[in-house]
Design a protein around this motif. Structure first.
Motif, short mmCIF file in Angstrom:
data_model
loop_
_atom_site.label_atom_id
_atom_site.label_comp_id
_atom_site.label_asym_id
_atom_site.label_seq_id
_atom_site.Cartn_x
_atom_site.Cartn_y
_atom_site.Cartn_z
N VAL A 122 111.75 58.44 -89.12
CA VAL A 122 110.24 57.96 -89.32
C VAL A 122 110.03 56.61 -88.49
O VAL A 122 110.94 55.96 -88.33
N THR A 123 108.90 56.60 -87.81
CA THR A 123 108.36 55.52 -87.15
C THR A 123 107.50 54.92 -88.06
O THR A 123 106.51 55.37 -88.65
N ILE A 124 107.60 53.43 -88.51
CA ILE A 124 106.73 52.68 -89.12
C ILE A 124 105.86 51.97 -88.36
O ILE A 124 106.24 51.31 -87.34
N VAL A 125 104.62 52.16 -88.63
CA VAL A 125 103.52 51.11 -87.60
C VAL A 125 102.71 50.43 -88.60
O VAL A 125 102.72 50.62 -89.97
N ASN A 126 102.36 49.35 -88.18
CA ASN A 126 101.70 48.14 -89.15
C ASN A 126 99.78 48.32 -89.21
O ASN A 126 99.64 48.48 -88.00
N HIS A 127 99.43 47.96 -90.08
CA HIS A 127 98.16 47.56 -90.21
C HIS A 127 98.10 46.40 -90.88
O HIS A 127 98.87 45.87 -91.63
#
Lengths: 363, 322
Positions: free
Chosen positions: A67-72
């Motif tokens: 899983v790759t976590i990206v941020n907003h």
């Protein structure tokens, strides 16, 4: 409703999201409970600093799904990203309840396959009946909380009980209070004092809110929804309108800080997990949602971010010492649900923005 | 919080070296033109991708209706421009104009003597002084803004020091006012005033001033009739450099202004990120961009006329003397 600072992180996240959008594997419209999860990988978008640092590795260690976590930074940002393109390359998006509602109305969310999310039973029963999505059809709650007054008793000299203590402060507190600058929460205290709904769509009510806020503005130190807790810790402010979790950040630095939900009532906001219809890894996405709802995991989430979670099993197993330090971590749902659930007000949302501009430009 | 890029994005291109006589133009041959491609290419690409395309986008967006979740619905409308005349938004624009004008004027009053002094330094110290002017740019602008908050707030270092020394009993409120916004913007953009002024002043022929002195002009008269008129192109450039980003900054009003002052920059940001009203935000941004372009055109016209006027006058004088 979280706002995080690092633009660099965002830029990086956007690039990562773009470069990863091509990594998806199987592509079936319907959910296939027998799907081979080892073929799938996930991209999850969540607010920065709003999850345990080891979340991605822990999940992969348990399920084998990378899983790759990206941020907003804000709800608005992720909603814009999701609505702007047909396939944003994101499988699971964390958004606040009213935004999940809006995304669902826009037809972007996948109905959750409950047979793949057995851990839903860990939730408080109340967390299955939230106004923006009754029965958790397309969203599962991640964290929740309310808005109240976060204050330093040593500086206020009294324990506030009413939103009026903030809106029409005693002379000693003038210039020592802050209010949230995001429109819905800027309007909330005045709405509650007027006995109106936090989701009011009546222009006459907003007019009254404006009148109240124009006089309140003169007594405020600032409108602030990013650094209010440090203003409290430094002593610049004595009392601030705050989300309970952010008040915990102040309590962590100064144990004398207290949090109270005013007697006129407040809101119940919920940050949720949603699965995108465009996802090609829906089964893995369901597995991710299910993983978060595990008692141990959501407990770890609460301990990491200091926000309360709607998971009864998780809350019941919290370290009593932690609960003593941060009492609002364990606010019972009965208490929280006294607050009105914030829902999307649709087109009327622009009226709230206009109201905020009017208030901030007044004077 | 958002990137402070807004301030940088609108910065106009560096000024033409107006004070310098143009080098005699040589006709570039086909080969020279071909050789120029690698030099001009990256810059042209940069401007196309990061300036022209976005401006084209906001121009298009501003003529359509808003989508419920952001974006646009492709129905033509002029409503977004009509809304600009709403008294609320007019007052925000008026307020921004006043604040930006005050900041520009203060920057000029502080920047001019500073730039003049730097030109009078020895070459070694001149470099040191110029580095000092630029030094703040080496630190992230948010960090510098927070530093101001740490210094100036009611429980901040300055107030603590004043109270510890017994100079004041109560903290002096310095933050979260329109005045604080002016100070914050002034701090942020002062170097953009000093540098063009320095450039204009450093290239001035010292002998002109000396000649005036020899002819009996007082130092003030030299300053008034020789130094200032010759530096007007630099003054205009500096003013545009400060005025333009000051209008569109939204971080300083929020952090140093405590969210109690709204500039056009905040308004535009809110339309995109809060109201999900891209077309109206685009219309606001378009109006800002166009007015700034007009300012730039005005500035270059004025500078050109001034330098041309000067050359003509000189020409006449030469003829008369002959």
């Amino acid at each position: 409703m979280r706002f995080r600072k690092s633009a660099a992180v965002l830029a990086g996240a956007a690039v990562t999201a773009l470069s990863l959008s091509s990594c998806a594997s199987s592509s079936s419209e319907a959910i296939d409970p027998e799907a081979d999860l080892s073929e799938q990988s996930l991209v999850v978008s969540i607010w920065a600093d709003y999850y345990p640092e080891t979340l991605a590795e822990d999940f992969e260690a348990e399920t084998g799904i990378p899983v790759t976590i990206v941020n907003h930074a804000t709800n608005e940002e992720i909603v814009a990203k999701l609505t702007a393109s047909g396939d944003p390359g994101i499988d699971v998006a964390f958004v606040s309840g009213q935004y999940a509602q809006a995304l669902n109305e826009a037809g972007l969310l996948q109905e959750l396959e409950k047979s793949l999310i057995p851990n839903e039973e860990n939730l408080y029963p109340e967390a299955l009946e939230l106004a923006y999505d009754e029965g958790n059809v397309y969203s599962e709650p991640y964290a929740w909380g309310t808005t109240g007054l976060c204050y330093r008793p040593d500086l206020t000299g009294f324990a506030p009980t009413s939103w009026n203590d903030l809106l029409n402060p005693v002379p000693e507190l003038e210039g020592k209070t802050t209010m949230l600058s995001t429109e819905r929460w800027m309007a909330l205290p005045a709405l509650k004092v007027l006995g109106e709904s936090v989701n009011s769509t009546d222009p006459a009510v907003l007019e009254k809110v404006k009148e109240q806020m124009e006089s309140t503005k003169d007594t405020l130190l600032a409108f602030d929804d990013t650094t209010f807790y440090s203003k409290l810790v430094s002593g610049e402010a004595a009392m601030v309108e705050a989300w309970d979790g952010w008040c915990n950040y102040a309590i962590a630095e100064d144990p004398t800080v207290e949090f109270v939900v005013p007697e006129e009532g407040s809101d119940l906001w919920v940050d949720t997990m949603t699965v995108l219809k465009s996802s090609k890894n829906k089964e893995a996405a369901m597995a991710f949602v299910n993983y978060i709802l595990e008692a141990d995991v959501q407990k770890y989430v609460a301990e990491s971010i200091l926000y309360s979670v709607p998971n009864k099993a998780a809350i019941d197993s919290l370290d009593p010492a932690l609960v003593e330090q941060f009492p609002n971590l364990a606010l019972p749902p009965s208490e929280l649900l006294k607050g009105e659930t914030v829902v999307d007000v649709g087109e009327f949302g622009t009226e709230y923005t206009r109201l905020a501009t009017e208030i901030m430009a007044a004077g | 919080m958002t990137a402070p890029a807004g301030a940088v994005r609108n910065r106009p291109a560096p000024p033409p070296p107006a004070t310098r006589p143009a080098a005699p133009a040589r006709r570039p041959g086909a080969r020279a033109r071909f050789a120029a491609v690698p030099l001009v290419g990256p810059g042209a690409l940069y401007i196309t991708l990061l300036v022209l395309v976005p401006v084209a986008l906001i121009t298009v967006y501003s003529f359509f209706e808003r989508g419920r979740f952001g974006g646009v619905v492709w129905t033509f409308t002029l409503e977004n421009f009509a809304r600009l005349f709403d008294p609320l938004y007019l007052s925000v624009v008026g307020n921004s104009l006043v604040i930006a004008a005050v900041v520009t004027l203060l920057a000029l009053l502080i920047g001019y003597p500073t730039a003049l002094m730097i030109t009078r330094l020895s070459p070694k110290w001149r470099t040191v002084a110029l580095i000092a002017v630029l030094l703040p740019f080496w630190t992230n602008f948010l960090i510098r803004t927070y530093a101001w908050i740490l210094l100036l707030n009611n429980a901040g270092w300055i107030n603590q020091a004043l109270q510890a020394l017994g100079i004041t009993d109560e903290p002096i409120s310095m933050l979260y006012t329109p005045q604080a916004v002016v100070v914050g913007l002034l701090y942020m953009y002062l170097p953009l005033m000093i540098l063009p002024l320095y450039s204009a002043l450093a290239h001035q022929d010292r002998q002109l001033g000396e000649a005036a002195t020899d002819l009996g002009a007082s130092p003030f008269r030299v300053f008034r009739t020789v130094t200032v008129p010759l530096s007007i192109p630099g003054i205009l450039t500096g003013c545009v450099f400060v005025f333009v980003p000051a209008m569109s900054n939204f971080v300083i009003p929020e952090l140093i202004g405590g969210g109690k002052t709204v500039l056009v920059g905040n308004l535009i940001r809110d339309q995109f990120l809060k109201a999900r009203d891209w077309p109206f935000g685009a219309a606001l941004a378009l109006v800002l961009t166009v007015s700034l372009l007009l300012l730039l055109v005005l500035q270059s016209r004025l500078s050109k006329r001034l330098t041309e006027g000067k050359t003509q006058a000189e020409g006449k004088k030469v003829r008369r003397d002959a």
